[in-house]
Design a protein around this motif. Sequence first.
Motif, PDB file in Angstrom:
ATOM      1  N   GLU A  76       0.814  -1.216   0.000  1.00  0.00           N
ATOM      2  CA  GLU A  76       0.000   0.000   0.000  1.00  0.00           C
ATOM      3  C   GLU A  76       0.847   1.265   0.000  1.00  0.00           C
ATOM      4  N   ARG A  77       2.146   1.127  -0.029  1.00  0.00           N
ATOM      5  CA  ARG A  77       3.022   2.276   0.177  1.00  0.00           C
ATOM      6  C   ARG A  77       3.845   2.568  -1.072  1.00  0.00           C
ATOM      7  N   ALA A  78       3.443   3.616  -1.766  1.00  0.00           N
ATOM      8  CA  ALA A  78       4.166   4.012  -2.975  1.00  0.00           C
ATOM      9  C   ALA A  78       5.625   4.320  -2.669  1.00  0.00           C
ATOM     10  N   PHE A  79       5.897   4.878  -1.486  1.00  0.00           N
ATOM     11  CA  PHE A  79       7.274   5.230  -1.130  1.00  0.00           C
ATOM     12  C   PHE A  79       8.153   4.014  -0.906  1.00  0.00           C
ATOM     13  N   VAL A  80       7.557   2.828  -0.873  1.00  0.00           N
ATOM     14  CA  VAL A  80       8.306   1.569  -0.828  1.00  0.00           C
ATOM     15  C   VAL A  80       8.349   0.935  -2.218  1.00  0.00           C
ATOM     16  N   LEU A  81       7.201   0.842  -2.867  1.00  0.00           N
ATOM     17  CA  LEU A  81       7.100   0.093  -4.120  1.00  0.00           C
ATOM     18  C   LEU A  81       7.879   0.720  -5.270  1.00  0.00           C
ATOM     19  N   TYR A  82       7.819   2.024  -5.425  1.00  0.00           N
ATOM     20  CA  TYR A  82       8.493   2.640  -6.565  1.00  0.00           C
ATOM     21  C   TYR A  82      10.016   2.599  -6.442  1.00  0.00           C
TER      22      TYR A  82
ATOM     23  N   ARG B  90       1.943 -12.737  -5.497  1.00  0.00           N
ATOM     24  CA  ARG B  90       1.707 -11.461  -6.177  1.00  0.00           C
ATOM     25  C   ARG B  90       3.002 -10.950  -6.791  1.00  0.00           C
ATOM     26  N   THR B  91       2.889 -10.304  -7.950  1.00  0.00           N
ATOM     27  CA  THR B  91       4.075  -9.739  -8.589  1.00  0.00           C
ATOM     28  C   THR B  91       4.227  -8.274  -8.211  1.00  0.00           C
ATOM     29  N   LEU B  92       5.452  -7.809  -8.303  1.00  0.00           N
ATOM     30  CA  LEU B  92       5.716  -6.390  -8.080  1.00  0.00           C
ATOM     31  C   LEU B  92       4.931  -5.567  -9.091  1.00  0.00           C
ATOM     32  N   ARG B  93       4.856  -6.026 -10.319  1.00  0.00           N
ATOM     33  CA  ARG B  93       4.103  -5.309 -11.354  1.00  0.00           C
ATOM     34  C   ARG B  93       2.647  -5.102 -10.919  1.00  0.00           C
ATOM     35  N   ALA B  94       2.022  -6.135 -10.374  1.00  0.00           N
ATOM     36  CA  ALA B  94       0.627  -6.032  -9.928  1.00  0.00           C
ATOM     37  C   ALA B  94       0.497  -5.059  -8.751  1.00  0.00           C
ATOM     38  N   LEU B  95       1.450  -5.101  -7.845  1.00  0.00           N
ATOM     39  CA  LEU B  95       1.401  -4.177  -6.705  1.00  0.00           C
ATOM     40  C   LEU B  95       1.530  -2.733  -7.171  1.00  0.00           C
ATOM     41  N   LEU B  96       2.426  -2.491  -8.125  1.00  0.00           N
ATOM     42  CA  LEU B  96       2.596  -1.135  -8.654  1.00  0.00           C
ATOM     43  C   LEU B  96       1.318  -0.652  -9.340  1.00  0.00           C
ATOM     44  N   ALA B  97       0.677  -1.539 -10.086  1.00  0.00           N
ATOM     45  CA  ALA B  97      -0.549  -1.166 -10.794  1.00  0.00           C
ATOM     46  C   ALA B  97      -1.656  -0.759  -9.826  1.00  0.00           C
ATOM     47  N   ALA B  98      -1.642  -1.316  -8.635  1.00  0.00           N
ATOM     48  CA  ALA B  98      -2.679  -1.026  -7.644  1.00  0.00           C
ATOM     49  C   ALA B  98      -2.300   0.116  -6.701  1.00  0.00           C
ATOM     50  N   CYS B  99      -1.108   0.669  -6.863  1.00  0.00           N
ATOM     51  CA  CYS B  99      -0.624   1.705  -5.944  1.00  0.00           C
ATOM     52  C   CYS B  99      -0.054   2.865  -6.763  1.00  0.00           C
ATOM     53  N   PRO B 100      -0.870   3.862  -7.059  1.00  0.00           N
ATOM     54  CA  PRO B 100      -0.416   4.942  -7.937  1.00  0.00           C
ATOM     55  C   PRO B 100       0.731   5.755  -7.342  1.00  0.00           C
ATOM     56  N   PHE B 101       1.502   6.339  -8.240  1.00  0.00           N
ATOM     57  CA  PHE B 101       2.619   7.213  -7.880  1.00  0.00           C
ATOM     58  C   PHE B 101       2.029   8.562  -7.480  1.00  0.00           C
ATOM     59  N   VAL B 102       1.545   8.614  -6.253  1.00  0.00           N
ATOM     60  CA  VAL B 102       0.888   9.825  -5.756  1.00  0.00           C
ATOM     61  C   VAL B 102       1.595  10.261  -4.485  1.00  0.00           C
ATOM     62  N   GLY B 103       1.872  11.550  -4.390  1.00  0.00           N
ATOM     63  CA  GLY B 103       2.484  12.086  -3.185  1.00  0.00           C
ATOM     64  C   GLY B 103       3.977  11.843  -3.094  1.00  0.00           C
ATOM     65  N   LEU B 104       4.570  11.342  -4.164  1.00  0.00           N
ATOM     66  CA  LEU B 104       6.013  11.086  -4.182  1.00  0.00           C
ATOM     67  C   LEU B 104       6.722  12.113  -5.046  1.00  0.00           C
ATOM     68  N   GLU B 105       7.921  12.442  -4.647  1.00  0.00           N
ATOM     69  CA  GLU B 105       8.794  13.282  -5.456  1.00  0.00           C
ATOM     70  C   GLU B 105      10.139  12.579  -5.542  1.00  0.00           C
ATOM     71  N   ARG B 106      10.518  12.189  -6.760  1.00  0.00           N
ATOM     72  CA  ARG B 106      11.826  11.551  -6.966  1.00  0.00           C
ATOM     73  C   ARG B 106      12.868  12.664  -6.934  1.00  0.00           C
ATOM     74  N   LEU B 107      13.838  12.519  -6.042  1.00  0.00           N
ATOM     75  CA  LEU B 107      14.860  13.534  -5.883  1.00  0.00           C
ATOM     76  C   LEU B 107      15.970  13.344  -6.908  1.00  0.00           C
ATOM     77  N   PRO B 108      16.707  14.413  -7.238  1.00  0.00           N
ATOM     78  CA  PRO B 108      17.851  14.246  -8.138  1.00  0.00           C
ATOM     79  C   PRO B 108      18.820  13.205  -7.560  1.00  0.00           C
ATOM     80  N   GLN B 109      19.623  12.616  -8.436  1.00  0.00           N
ATOM     81  CA  GLN B 109      20.542  11.553  -8.019  1.00  0.00           C
ATOM     82  C   GLN B 109      21.257  11.905  -6.731  1.00  0.00           C
ATOM     83  N   ASN B 110      21.319  10.909  -5.857  1.00  0.00           N
ATOM     84  CA  ASN B 110      21.941  11.067  -4.547  1.00  0.00           C
ATOM     85  C   ASN B 110      23.380  10.713  -4.674  1.00  0.00           C
TER      86      ASN B 110
END
Length: 161
Positions: A119-125, A141-161
């Motif tokens: 349920e946690r986009a900040f983990v799955l993505y 369950r596949t990672l692909r299926a989990l991603l499909a059910a958990c939209p990329f909402v509320g996340l900000e990908r930061l520039p390379q660390n």
Amino acid sequence: MERIYIGMGSNLADPDEQLRSAVEALVQLPHSALVGVSAFYQSDSLLPGQPRYTNAVAALDSGLEPLELLDALQAIENEQGRERLERWGPRTLDLDILLYGDRLIDQPRLKVPHYQMQERAFVLYPLAELAPAQLRLPDGRTLRALLAACPFVGLERLPQN
């Protein structure tokens, strides 16, 4: 050696630096090799009023047994100032075993796969950056299926660390 995915999060005391220091500590773990680290992502706290979190996932190949690894991760958290005052409080560092090979672990101190990770986009993505989309959890369950059910909402990908 088994492939283990570790969720990393921080929302106190320079979170980006906390994660960088955690990565350096993971490199030092015995009988283990750091395979990769995702980009860093920022997300709002699950609880109102807390600072935003910086999250990432690390992939580790390790010969450590699950509870040995858990102890080592908690030692890293403690070294970086983690205080366990409340279950859902802000933290300098949180290191969670998300997946441990294809093992299903249900012990008082450790549950794997990590509960609610689906349920946690900040983990799955971040996980998807390191693991193949066809990765299967112990329940099938596949990672692909989990991603499909958990939209990329509320996340900000930061520039390379």
